[in-house]
Design an enzyme around this catalytic site. Structure first.
Site, PDB file in Angstrom:
ATOM      1  N   TRP A  31      40.014  44.223  43.843  1.00  0.00           N
ATOM      2  CA  TRP A  31      40.571  43.442  42.784  1.00  0.00           C
ATOM      3  C   TRP A  31      40.232  42.135  42.446  1.00  0.00           C
ATOM      4  CZ3 TRP A  31      42.212  48.239  41.167  1.00  0.00           C
ATOM      5  CH2 TRP A  31      42.854  49.169  41.657  1.00  0.00           C
ATOM      6  N   HIS A  36      45.110  40.856  41.813  1.00  0.00           N
ATOM      7  CA  HIS A  36      46.132  40.865  42.956  1.00  0.00           C
ATOM      8  C   HIS A  36      47.467  39.487  42.734  1.00  0.00           C
ATOM      9  CE1 HIS A  36      43.421  41.817  46.732  1.00  0.00           C
ATOM     10  NE2 HIS A  36      41.993  41.912  46.054  1.00  0.00           N
ATOM     11  N   ASP A  75      39.684  35.736  48.449  1.00  0.00           N
ATOM     12  CA  ASP A  75      38.248  36.077  48.338  1.00  0.00           C
ATOM     13  C   ASP A  75      37.496  35.098  47.497  1.00  0.00           C
ATOM     14  OD1 ASP A  75      38.480  39.063  47.921  1.00  0.00           O
ATOM     15  OD2 ASP A  75      38.795  39.035  45.862  1.00  0.00           O
ATOM     16  N   HIS A 146      46.975  39.425  50.009  1.00  0.00           N
ATOM     17  CA  HIS A 146      45.439  40.054  49.432  1.00  0.00           C
ATOM     18  C   HIS A 146      45.079  41.243  49.986  1.00  0.00           C
ATOM     19  CE1 HIS A 146      42.326  39.255  47.812  1.00  0.00           C
ATOM     20  NE2 HIS A 146      41.023  39.859  48.787  1.00  0.00           N
ATOM     21  N   HIS A 156      37.789  49.941  47.838  1.00  0.00           N
ATOM     22  CA  HIS A 156      37.167  49.384  49.328  1.00  0.00           C
ATOM     23  C   HIS A 156      37.661  49.989  50.705  1.00  0.00           C
ATOM     24  CE1 HIS A 156      37.593  45.018  48.168  1.00  0.00           C
ATOM     25  NE2 HIS A 156      37.558  45.414  47.146  1.00  0.00           N
ATOM     26  N   HIS A 179      31.975  49.696  41.927  1.00  0.00           N
ATOM     27  CA  HIS A 179      32.528  48.725  42.682  1.00  0.00           C
ATOM     28  C   HIS A 179      32.894  48.206  41.231  1.00  0.00           C
ATOM     29  CE1 HIS A 179      34.940  47.306  46.751  1.00  0.00           C
ATOM     30  NE2 HIS A 179      34.476  46.391  45.406  1.00  0.00           N
ATOM     31  N   ASP A 183      37.353  46.687  40.577  1.00  0.00           N
ATOM     32  CA  ASP A 183      38.007  45.777  40.255  1.00  0.00           C
ATOM     33  C   ASP A 183      38.674  45.158  39.178  1.00  0.00           C
ATOM     34  OD1 ASP A 183      37.526  45.683  42.825  1.00  0.00           O
ATOM     35  OD2 ASP A 183      36.094  44.143  43.188  1.00  0.00           O
TER      36      ASP A 183
HETATM   37 ZN   LIG Z   1      39.203  41.320  48.705  1.00  0.00          ZN
END
Ligand SMILES: [Zn+2]
Ligand SMILES: *[C@@H]1O[C@H](CO)[C@@H](O)[C@H](O)[C@H]1NC(C)=O
Ligand SMILES: *[C@@H]1O[C@H](CO)[C@@H](O)[C@H](O)[C@H]1NC(C)=O
Length: 297
Positions: A31, A36, A75, A146, A156, A179, A183
């Site tokens: 995301w 997140h 990340d 996370h 994911h 993707h 996100d």
């Molecule tokens: Zn991640």
């Protein structure tokens, strides 16, 4: 001859560099940060008082943003030399066949180097291991916060085309990939932006939906069977549920229905309720997961 380079090409260089950075960015996040942060804020709204105290102390942050401000640390870490080993912990590569058939199988799909399911088990155990240093347990907390978000993002939990990273799409005329829009662009189309305050206000509406709205009757089911002692089974169930959306929504019409298409219209309208549900669900689950850890430690 360098000095004779026309100023117009010189001017193009920063633009090209920026463009390449933008292209590289999709792989960087799960995301996006805002998604997140929203998961973390929903969790903040539901954790027990003792859990809040425990994690505020472990994370050295007594503010109301103690979970949200570390929610996308993993990340950044995965792109450092020290954190490279953790890159594969952000997903599980389901070798299924969407849209005809979806499914996750731990022994088939979790590679030798680990995956999101083994990583959640590992970092949950490390949080519970008081023989570890508080800095190691702090890292474990950031990983758990996370990864409980990442596992809710359908792509994911998918191997096809690198979780959709290799499926080129457009969004409001911009070049991106499937993707990436799951996100960031689609979540941001719901929350209204990418800032921390967008995350906070989106989380507030999701919290209301859990307490007294659309999600009230479902929330109990989201956490039934949740067990930190059986982290692998619990999280395989979550991965399976998230992966099912790859068949039912994300790629429901196959790759041809999305590739090279602009997905900012009807596709986004259909995706938005799924994104909201997954963010709300993972935030609520994260609250119960952290409660279980704070109680057990
Ligand atoms: Zn991640
Ligand atoms: C568990 O986490 C530690 C610390 O990041 C890492 O060194 C180790 O490789 C992880 N183990 C597994 C099985 O993921
Ligand atoms: C995990 O699930 C499997 C299959 O349902 C079950 O046999 C196993 O006992 C479970 N593991 C734990 C630790 O409960």
């Amino acid at each position: 001859m360098i000095g004779l380079m026309p100023s117009s090409s010189t001017m193009l260089l920063p633009t090209a560099a920026t463009f390449l950075l933008l292209l590289a960015a999709p792989g960087v996040q799960a995301w996006g940060a805002m998604g997140h942060e929203t998961v973390a804020y929903v969790a903040t709204d539901f954790v027990a008082a003792g859990t809040r105290t425990y994690f505020q102390s472990l994370l050295g942050d007594a503010s109301a943003d103690y979970l949200a401000s570390v929610a996308s640390w993993a990340d950044s870490y995965r792109y450092t030399k020290a954190g490279k080993f953790s890159a594969g912990f952000h997903y599980i590569d389901a070798h299924d066949d969407p849209p005809a058939s979806c499914g996750v199988d731990f022994s088939r799909d979790c590679g030798a180097g680990g995956c999101i399911v083994s990583a959640i088990s590992n970092y949950t155990s490390r949080l519970l291991d008081t023989d570890l240093s508080s800095s190691d347990r702090q890292i474990a907390a950031k990983m758990v916060i996370h990864f409980l978000g990442d596992i809710g993002q359908p792509l994911h939990n998918e191997n096809l085309d690198v979780g959709g990273n290799d499926i080129h799409v457009e969004y409001s005329g911009d070049e991106t990939n499937l993707h990436h829009i799951w996100d960031s662009e689609i979540p941001e189309s719901v929350s209204g932006g990418s800032s921390l305050s967008s995350a906070r206000s989106w989380a507030t509406s999701l919290t209301t939906a859990i307490n007294s709205g659309t999600y009230k009757s479902q929330a109990g089911g989201w956490v039934s069977g949740l067990s930190i002692a059986d982290a692998q089974n619990t999280t395989i169930d979550w991965a399976t549920e998230s992966n099912a959306y790859v068949c039912s929504v994300v790629l429901v019409g196959g790759i041809d229905a999305v590739e090279n298409k602009d997905l900012s219209g009807d596709y986004t309208t259909t995706a938005q309720p799924v994104v909201s549900l997954q963010i709300a669900k993972q935030g609520y689950r994260l609250a119960k997961w952290l409660d279980a850890i704070a109680t057990a430690v």
